[in-house]
Design a protein around this motif. Structure first.
Motif, mmCIF file in Angstrom:
data_model
loop_
_atom_site.group_PDB
_atom_site.id
_atom_site.type_symbol
_atom_site.label_atom_id
_atom_site.label_comp_id
_atom_site.label_asym_id
_atom_site.label_seq_id
_atom_site.Cartn_x
_atom_site.Cartn_y
_atom_site.Cartn_z
ATOM 1 N N GLU A 1 -26.597 30.191 -25.440
ATOM 2 C CA GLU A 1 -26.209 31.855 -25.978
ATOM 3 C C GLU A 1 -24.623 31.278 -27.376
ATOM 4 N N ALA A 2 -24.526 29.803 -26.931
ATOM 5 C CA ALA A 2 -23.500 29.688 -27.852
ATOM 6 C C ALA A 2 -24.489 29.200 -29.255
ATOM 7 N N LEU A 3 -25.458 28.994 -29.075
ATOM 8 C CA LEU A 3 -25.914 28.366 -30.549
ATOM 9 C C LEU A 3 -26.620 30.036 -31.451
ATOM 10 N N LYS A 4 -27.289 30.777 -30.065
ATOM 11 C CA LYS A 4 -28.061 31.959 -30.919
ATOM 12 C C LYS A 4 -26.579 32.817 -31.595
ATOM 13 N N ARG A 5 -25.713 32.639 -30.926
ATOM 14 C CA ARG A 5 -24.742 33.812 -31.715
ATOM 15 C C ARG A 5 -23.495 33.210 -32.879
ATOM 16 N N THR A 6 -24.341 31.781 -32.742
ATOM 17 C CA THR A 6 -23.385 31.037 -34.125
ATOM 18 C C THR A 6 -24.362 31.250 -34.799
ATOM 19 N N PHE A 7 -25.170 31.035 -34.986
ATOM 20 C CA PHE A 7 -26.658 31.388 -36.204
ATOM 21 C C PHE A 7 -26.615 32.780 -36.206
ATOM 22 N N ALA A 8 -26.286 33.710 -35.492
ATOM 23 C CA ALA A 8 -26.545 34.952 -35.707
ATOM 24 C C ALA A 8 -25.236 35.902 -36.814
ATOM 25 N N GLY A 9 -24.349 34.458 -36.161
ATOM 26 C CA GLY A 9 -22.750 34.850 -36.918
ATOM 27 C C GLY A 9 -22.473 34.455 -38.452
ATOM 28 N N ILE A 10 -23.792 33.258 -38.923
ATOM 29 C CA ILE A 10 -23.614 32.785 -39.864
ATOM 30 C C ILE A 10 -24.689 33.072 -40.946
ATOM 31 N N MET A 11 -25.683 33.985 -40.309
ATOM 32 C CA MET A 11 -26.496 35.308 -41.603
ATOM 33 C C MET A 11 -24.942 35.572 -41.936
ATOM 34 N N ASN B 1 -14.701 20.038 -25.761
ATOM 35 C CA ASN B 1 -15.165 19.463 -26.816
ATOM 36 C C ASN B 1 -16.629 18.426 -27.090
ATOM 37 N N ARG B 2 -16.659 17.717 -25.219
ATOM 38 C CA ARG B 2 -18.217 17.477 -25.790
ATOM 39 C C ARG B 2 -19.316 18.565 -25.876
ATOM 40 N N ASN B 3 -19.190 19.819 -25.479
ATOM 41 C CA ASN B 3 -19.576 21.083 -26.035
ATOM 42 C C ASN B 3 -19.603 20.908 -27.416
ATOM 43 N N LEU B 4 -19.367 20.929 -28.128
ATOM 44 C CA LEU B 4 -18.453 20.970 -28.949
ATOM 45 C C LEU B 4 -19.857 20.095 -30.104
ATOM 46 N N ASP B 5 -19.664 19.149 -29.364
ATOM 47 C CA ASP B 5 -20.202 18.018 -30.324
ATOM 48 C C ASP B 5 -21.513 18.453 -29.637
ATOM 49 N N VAL B 6 -22.134 18.381 -29.243
ATOM 50 C CA VAL B 6 -23.944 18.760 -28.973
ATOM 51 C C VAL B 6 -24.529 20.323 -29.867
ATOM 52 N N LEU B 7 -23.270 20.858 -29.605
ATOM 53 C CA LEU B 7 -23.495 22.438 -30.983
ATOM 54 C C LEU B 7 -23.450 21.555 -32.663
ATOM 55 N N GLN B 8 -22.802 20.644 -32.649
ATOM 56 C CA GLN B 8 -22.613 19.867 -34.110
ATOM 57 C C GLN B 8 -23.265 19.173 -34.248
ATOM 58 N N GLU B 9 -24.240 17.954 -33.395
ATOM 59 C CA GLU B 9 -25.842 18.060 -33.717
ATOM 60 C C GLU B 9 -26.711 18.194 -33.442
ATOM 61 N N ALA B 10 -27.110 19.864 -32.834
ATOM 62 C CA ALA B 10 -27.715 20.477 -33.188
ATOM 63 C C ALA B 10 -27.679 21.186 -34.801
ATOM 64 N N LEU B 11 -26.551 21.915 -35.391
ATOM 65 C CA LEU B 11 -26.464 23.065 -36.404
ATOM 66 C C LEU B 11 -26.488 22.254 -37.505
ATOM 67 N N VAL B 12 -25.449 21.077 -38.106
ATOM 68 C CA VAL B 12 -24.891 20.782 -39.019
ATOM 69 C C VAL B 12 -26.131 20.675 -40.064
ATOM 70 N N ASN B 13 -27.225 19.200 -39.804
ATOM 71 C CA ASN B 13 -27.855 18.528 -40.089
ATOM 72 C C ASN B 13 -28.832 19.523 -40.949
ATOM 73 N N ASP B 14 -29.250 20.169 -39.582
ATOM 74 C CA ASP B 14 -30.864 21.339 -39.836
ATOM 75 C C ASP B 14 -30.300 22.280 -41.096
ATOM 76 N N LEU B 15 -28.881 22.358 -40.520
ATOM 77 C CA LEU B 15 -28.589 23.964 -41.383
ATOM 78 C C LEU B 15 -28.540 23.373 -43.232
ATOM 79 N N GLY B 16 -28.324 22.363 -43.548
ATOM 80 C CA GLY B 16 -28.032 21.397 -44.743
ATOM 81 C C GLY B 16 -26.275 21.458 -45.186
ATOM 82 N N TYR B 17 -25.647 20.636 -43.986
ATOM 83 C CA TYR B 17 -24.201 20.531 -43.817
ATOM 84 C C TYR B 17 -24.345 19.000 -43.514
ATOM 85 N N GLY B 18 -24.767 18.501 -43.319
ATOM 86 C CA GLY B 18 -24.652 16.942 -43.294
ATOM 87 C C GLY B 18 -24.813 15.468 -44.421
#
Length: 550
Positions: free
Chosen positions: A285-295, A137-154
């Motif tokens: 690696e999770a960040l890269k794959r998630t970003f590629a998946g969202i693309m 769960n904590r790793n999900l929190d880290v990914l959420q903080e890294a992705l959500v606002n900068d991708l425009g979902y905040g």
């Protein structure tokens, strides 16, 4: 003149107060006349005839309780003089005939949705990040903080502004009393969203408290639930984080995914921390794959789909004494419309079907499903009794305060959500809907656990009725909140989408309200209307561990 009372069924020996009624007030309903012996609050019930101690009380045409004392005609029914009682049931003959509503005005209509490889159609387009176990769960929190606002979902609802104003007041030496009395101005408008990927509605993080430490059955059920979300038509793809040693193994998840989608047809990435090693390497690696998946997810666009691709979950929470006579029968009519159009609906919350089992059993198309429904209901209730509880303990303090004083009263009204169509399948938690028509799904009465399960089973929109007000939402499926009374609708407009208090006020019929709700469903399914739960980011997600949850 609008009546002050309602007798729901001709066989009932109680009536519902549609407004506060004073002791001594004389009332007429059709050819019947009543003289009230006591004050009857709105939403509560009074006896229409003298009911002796130990006699049956009937509402909605079914047994809903037995009296603990003599109750005179015009007397208020309370928890002191009425106790839960319900009719027994059996798997009798099939009664599957029903009067299909006229759906001609919707037959040629479509909604704009996201078409998936398995033929399903989503009403939204989300990317999921899923932990196999609570350790991640904590790793999900880290990914959420890294992705959500900068991708425009905040989301910015203005509360940070309030905090800053309070800090400034504190710095100027204001006292506690002055702080409490301060007139704080907050800009509560939603921050403008500038999404990098306009066709992706958001990234959702399904944190939970399971995956290890429970029984292997718990792990299997969790994997089945998560598979339901990963294969859901509103989901474009998923990133899965696994620790490695937990009960809920990735192989178990993949097996459950295969049951629901032999060919997944969407991006799906799995990362195991104990195999990769360093946390930072796994997260990178999770960040890269998630970003590629969202693309890839962003390549999906809305296209027209027939209304038969709708799968509607039917839910209620924070119910009141009007829920069973306004909001629930209204979405029951909507349910019948969706079924007549070839779509699917899901009625769940088995503890809230206590007392109406015979009707639902008789409506099962097959004897096998009728027997399965009976087995699931009896087994669930027996488990509750084994720990000193039971379906009779289902009503919450809020339910009771607003007129739902026995489980059978609550259940008879809650079952109205399912309309009148035949039951095409009985599903155990968290099996997938595979047949168009009315499906019964075994879930608890807990709002969030049940809504979570309905979506896992395939609901791409949920209709949620409430009489007291509840903000419940879901990470991937729009939850349309429907008020049973106008007072609630006006008081909590920020979390409520539709008002059906118009029914008890005589402004529209149940059928008119149900048709209005279907029109709103189509707008939501097409992305033309945003429901309150989505607007507020109300992403409630609670797996059921199959324990006794009422």
């Amino acid at each position: 003149m609008i009546s002050k009372i309602l007798k729901v069924h001709p066989q009932d020996n109680v009536a519902v107060a549609l407004t506060d009624l004073e002791a001594g007030e004389a009332l007429a309903y059709g050819d019947e006349h009543y003289l009230l012996k006591s004050f009857v609050p709105a939403k509560h019930k009074f006896a229409t005839v003298d009911i002796p101690k130990g006699a049956e009380v009937t509402m909605y045409g079914v047994l809903v309780g037995k009296t603990e004392t003599d109750v005179p005609a015009g007397g208020l029914l309370t928890t002191a003089n009425l106790k839960h009682a319900a009719q027994d049931f059996s798997t009798g003959e099939r009664r599957t005939g029903w009067q299909r509503p006229d759906v001609s005005q919707w037959e040629q209509m479509t909604f704009n949705g996201y078409h998936r490889a398995d033929g399903s159609v989503g009403t939204a387009n989300y990317w999921l990040v899923v932990p196999m176990v609570f350790c991640e769960n904590r790793n999900l929190d880290v990914l959420q903080e890294a992705l959500v606002n900068d991708l425009g979902y905040g989301r910015n609802q203005g509360y940070q502004q309030q905090t800053r104003q309070l800090i400034e007041l504190y710095k100027t030496g204001k006292s506690v009393e002055e702080i409490l009395q301060a007139d704080i101005k907050v800009n509560s408008t939603r921050q403008a969203s500038h999404r990098l990927f306009p066709n992706v509605d958001g990234i959702k993080f399904l944190t939970h408290a399971g995956g290890c430490g429970g029984t292997r059955q718990d792990a299997q059920a969790l994997c089945a639930l998560l598979a339901g979300y990963i294969t859901h038509p509103n989901v474009a793809g998923a990133t899965v984080l696994s620790l490695g040693c937990q009960h809920a193994q990735v192989a178990m998840l993949q097996e459950e995914i295969g049951k629901r989608a032999p060919v997944l047809g969407k991006p799906f990435y799995v990362l195991e921390q104990q195999e990769i090693g360093s946390e930072s390497e796994m997260l990178s690696e999770a960040l890269k794959r998630t970003f590629a998946g969202i693309m890839q997810a962003n390549e999906n666009v809305r296209r027209p789909a027939p209304l038969s691709k709708l799968c509607i979950g039917l839910e209620c929470g924070g119910s009141d004494g009007f829920s069973g006579i306004s909001a629930n029968p209204a979405i029951g009519y909507t349910s019948d419309l969706v079924v007549a159009l070839g779509g699917s609906v899901i009625l769940s919350e088995f503890p809230e079907l206590c007392g109406v089992e015979q009707d639902l059993s008789d409506r099962c198309v097959s004897q096998e499903d009728a027997e399965r429904f009976s087995f699931l209901m009896r087994t669930y209730n027996d488990r509750a009794h084994a720990v000193g509880s039971g379906f009779d303990m289902n009503p919450s303090p809020g339910n009771i305060k607003d007129g739902l004083i026995t489980d059978a009263i609550k259940s008879a009204g809650a079952a109205k959500k399912g309309g009148t169509s035949p039951v095409v399948a009985v599903l155990d938690y968290p099996e997938k809907v595979t047949r168009p028509g009315l499906n019964l799904l075994c879930t608890p009465g807990n709002d969030v656990e049940s809504t979570t399960a309905e979506v896992a089973s395939g609901a791409n929109i949920v209709l949620f009725t409430t009489g007291l007000g509840t903000p419940t939402g879901n990470p991937v499926a729009p939850v349309i909140k429907i008020a049973s009374n106008t007072k609630l609708y006006n008081k909590m407009r920020d979390i409520i989408d539709i008002n059906t208090g118009t029914i008890t006020e005589g402004e529209e019929t149940i059928q008119q309200a149900g048709a209005r709700i279907l029109d709103y469903i189509i707008a939501v399914a097409s992305g033309e209307a945003e429901v309150a739960a989505v607007r507020h980011g109300q992403d409630d997600f609670i797996p059921w561990k199959r324990g006794v949850s009422l």
